[in-house]
Motif scaffolding. Structure first.
Motif, PDB file in Angstrom:
ATOM      1  N   THR A 234      11.980   9.391  -0.867  1.00  2.63           N
ATOM      2  CA  THR A 234      11.004   8.288  -0.699  1.00  2.63           C
ATOM      3  C   THR A 234      11.659   7.004  -0.218  1.00  2.63           C
ATOM      4  O   THR A 234      10.996   5.981  -0.110  1.00  2.63           O
ATOM      5  N   LYS A 235      12.964   7.037  -0.012  1.00  2.00           N
ATOM      6  CA  LYS A 235      13.745   5.877   0.438  1.00  2.00           C
ATOM      7  C   LYS A 235      13.852   4.779  -0.620  1.00  2.00           C
ATOM      8  O   LYS A 235      14.189   3.637  -0.300  1.00  2.00           O
ATOM      9  N   ALA A 236      13.531   5.122  -1.877  1.00  4.40           N
ATOM     10  CA  ALA A 236      13.759   4.159  -2.956  1.00  4.40           C
ATOM     11  C   ALA A 236      15.261   4.054  -3.204  1.00  4.40           C
ATOM     12  O   ALA A 236      15.750   3.036  -3.685  1.00  4.40           O
ATOM     13  N   LEU A 237      15.983   5.122  -2.893  1.00  3.73           N
ATOM     14  CA  LEU A 237      17.445   5.116  -2.945  1.00  3.73           C
ATOM     15  C   LEU A 237      17.967   5.422  -1.545  1.00  3.73           C
ATOM     16  O   LEU A 237      17.307   6.113  -0.769  1.00  3.73           O
ATOM     17  N   ARG A 238      19.159   4.897  -1.253  1.00  2.71           N
ATOM     18  CA  ARG A 238      19.778   5.189   0.038  1.00  2.71           C
ATOM     19  C   ARG A 238      20.885   6.221  -0.163  1.00  2.71           C
ATOM     20  O   ARG A 238      21.652   6.136  -1.127  1.00  2.71           O
TER      21      ARG A 238
ATOM     22  N   LYS B  85      13.742  10.361  -5.185  1.00  4.93           N
ATOM     23  CA  LYS B  85      13.840   8.948  -4.794  1.00  4.93           C
ATOM     24  C   LYS B  85      14.543   8.778  -3.446  1.00  4.93           C
ATOM     25  O   LYS B  85      14.249   7.858  -2.700  1.00  4.93           O
TER      26      LYS B  85
ATOM     27  N   ILE C  19       2.978   9.851  -2.443  1.00  7.29           N
ATOM     28  CA  ILE C  19       4.102   9.766  -3.382  1.00  7.29           C
ATOM     29  C   ILE C  19       3.605   9.447  -4.787  1.00  7.29           C
ATOM     30  O   ILE C  19       2.847   8.489  -4.993  1.00  7.29           O
TER      31      ILE C  19
ATOM     32  N   ILE D  16       5.953   9.301  -7.811  1.00  5.80           N
ATOM     33  CA  ILE D  16       7.220   9.449  -8.528  1.00  5.80           C
ATOM     34  C   ILE D  16       7.016   8.970  -9.968  1.00  5.80           C
ATOM     35  O   ILE D  16       7.524   9.546 -10.906  1.00  5.80           O
TER      36      ILE D  16
END
Lengths: 248, 296
Positions: free
Chosen positions: B52-56, B49, B81, B83
């Motif tokens: 994929t930049k879903a999380l920073r 994640k 992607i 996920i």
């Protein structure tokens, strides 16, 4: 509007939630059905030869707002656009497209759907008025109200309902980015009730655009739009900030 | 050529007092197929994640083609992607791919829709909505979306979960074909080690948020040993024939069968041994990946 808006709109128009919401725009056509039954339900009361089309349309808009169901359907649609897509991971489809662009596309598509709803309500009101209402003794058969002051009142009523709806949808969108569907729907309905009651209370009368319906037309419509822009801008800025920081 | 550089990457969630991922450092080269291995909660999904930049990230950096992915938008343009099996359930399979191409402004790949859907065996059901699909078909819908733009880099989280053995084999074949055809790099997170072994050339083992080990090309691939009963002249000839035909190894009464042997060949070997009543016992030797789990 950006390049994502039209694909998002097309995608939303295929959702059941959107179709159900848009079906509420056919509400005036119910008068055709009601006419077959001799009932007091949905009966319109007005002096003889007084009700023009625009007054009828304004009445339809007010009734749609008061029965709340179309707005609840819109708030639910907002939940599917934001919270459901965030929680189900559908946002992965957008990869790292600029979050502001995604937000603008979703809000843009949502407001276009509202304008389609408004247009369809106008159309179904036109059909109902000119095929059914016009035969009633209280119908004037004219498009516009008879006096200028009536026209101004009707126009302000229509604009105020439209603006209050846009404010509530912006508020629901902001909530839906952050909270679950239950919280969004409950707070959205509370906002709707507050906006309905506020014009009747002295202290908060001018908090929402619908508080200016009885004010001088030339100033009222500008103030209504300015107030709405202020509310919507604040909510948009907060939404954008939260959406940019969103993790899923 | 290095495509992805992950440097001291860490993630600590606000609600936790520990790091879900800490100081992860690794690179992925062009054409690498990296298996991401670890127990539940080890930090595999957190890492994917973050990629994929879903999380920073809390700390550290991720560079794709020397660009820091967290500094600007649209850096993941060349990523595929998967996920989670995500798509719009109310759109048909074909409309989902079309929507994906539209929002990424990649209509030039529309011609790939047919070949991609044929590859994942969904072409015949392209007009159906995936909401009523089996889990495997939903996985393949998401995979088609991930593959349709011929990405340089593919991230897959648990792609084999929920697939039956035929589905798993199909998916492995699809990914192998794709990797050969497009020289695509991949990171595949999975608990299914045998499946990973059949496709990956590198492995990253994560435990409790830390990268414990990185392995390139398994030194000791998993294999099966068949302990044989005593041989006579006739059975010795059969055994010699099997060793020669299937390139097996025979030592100290043990016939070593590598994991790479196809199911059909394995059945033939076992059938011929069983016909001579030669099988005394079958042993499976754990490979390095399995050992990593066992050691912990």
């Amino acid at each position: 509007m950006n390049r994502l808006t039209i694909p998002t709109l097309k995608m939303l128009l295929k959702k059941k939630e959107t179709i159900i919401t848009l079906l509420f725009s056919l509400y005036p056509l119910l008068l055709f059905i009601v006419d077959w039954f001799h009932t007091n339900f949905m009966q319109i009361g007005a002096p003889k030869n007084s009700l023009g089309f625009l007054e009828f349309f304004s009445g339809v808009e007010s009734t749609q707002y008061q029965i709340a169901l179309p707005l609840v359907a819109f708030i639910y649609l907002v939940c599917t656009i934001f919270h459901d897509e965030i929680s189900s991971g559908v946002l992965f489809l957008y990869k790292d497209i600029d979050r502001t662009k995604i937000l603008n596309a979703k809000l843009g598509a949502l407001f276009i759907i509202y304008f389609i709803y408004f247009g369809l309500t106008l159309l179904s009101s036109l059909i109902t008025y000119y095929f059914s209402i016009i035969k009633k003794p209280y119908a004037s058969g004219k498009f516009l109200p008879q006096s200028n002051s009536d026209l101004q009142y009707v126009v302000l009523t229509i604009i105020s309902i439209m603006l209050v709806t846009i404010i509530i949808l912006s508020f629901a969108s902001l909530l839906s980015i952050k909270f679950g569907n239950g919280v969004t729907i409950i707070l959205g309905i509370l906002m709707m009730l507050t906006a309905s009651i506020a014009p009747q209370l002295k202290t908060v009368k001018y908090l929402f655009p619908n508080g200016y319906v009885n004010s001088a037309f030339n100033i009222a419509w500008i103030v209504m739009i300015v107030i709405s822009l202020v509310y919507c801008s604040i909510m948009y800025i907060i939404s954008d900030k939260i959406f940019k920081k969103l993790e899923f | 050529m290095t495509l992805l550089t992950v440097n001291a990457l860490s993630k600590k969630f606000k609600a936790n007092d520990f790091y879900s991922l800490q100081d992860a450092t690794f690179t992925v080269n062009e054409g690498d197929i990296v298996g991401l291995v670890g127990k539940n909660g080890a930090g595999k999904s957190t890492l994917l994640k973050l990629l994929t930049k879903a999380l920073r990230p809390s700390h550290g950096s991720i560079l794709f083609e020397d660009k820091d992915i967290n500094v600007q938008a649209n850096v993941l343009d060349d990523f595929g992607i998967m996920i989670e099996p995500v798509f719009y359930p109310h759109l048909t399979v074909e409309d989902n791919l079309d929507f994906f191409l539209n929002i990424h402004d990649k209509k030039e790949y529309s011609q790939n829709i047919e070949s991609t859907l044929k590859l994942v065996d969904l072409w015949e059901v392209r007009k159906r909505k995936p909401k009523n699909f089996s889990f495997g078909m939903k996985q393949r819908t998401a995979l088609a979306i991930a593959l349709v733009t011929e990405p340089k880099f593919i991230l897959l989280d648990e792609p084999f979960v929920g697939l039956d053995p035929v589905g798993v084999n199909n998916l492995i074949e699809i990914l192998k074909q794709w990797s050969i055809k497009n020289k695509t790099s991949m990171i595949i997170s999975s608990h299914q080690l045998k499946e990973l072994e059949s496709i990956c050339n590198r492995y990253i083992f994560i435990d409790a948020g830390h990268i414990k080990k990185q392995i390139s090309n398994l030194e000791q691939p998993s294999q099966m040993s068949i302990i044989l009963k005593s041989l006579d002249d006739k059975t010795s000839a059969v055994l010699e024939e099997l060793v020669r035909s299937y390139q097996l190894h025979y030592k100290n009464d043990r016939l070593i069968i590598p994991n790479s042997l196809s199911n059909q060949d394995l059945n033939e070997v076992l059938g011929k041994l069983a016909a001579q009543d030669l099988i005394a016992e079958i042993e499976k030797q754990e490979d390095e990946l399995e050992n990593l789990f066992v050691e912990d």
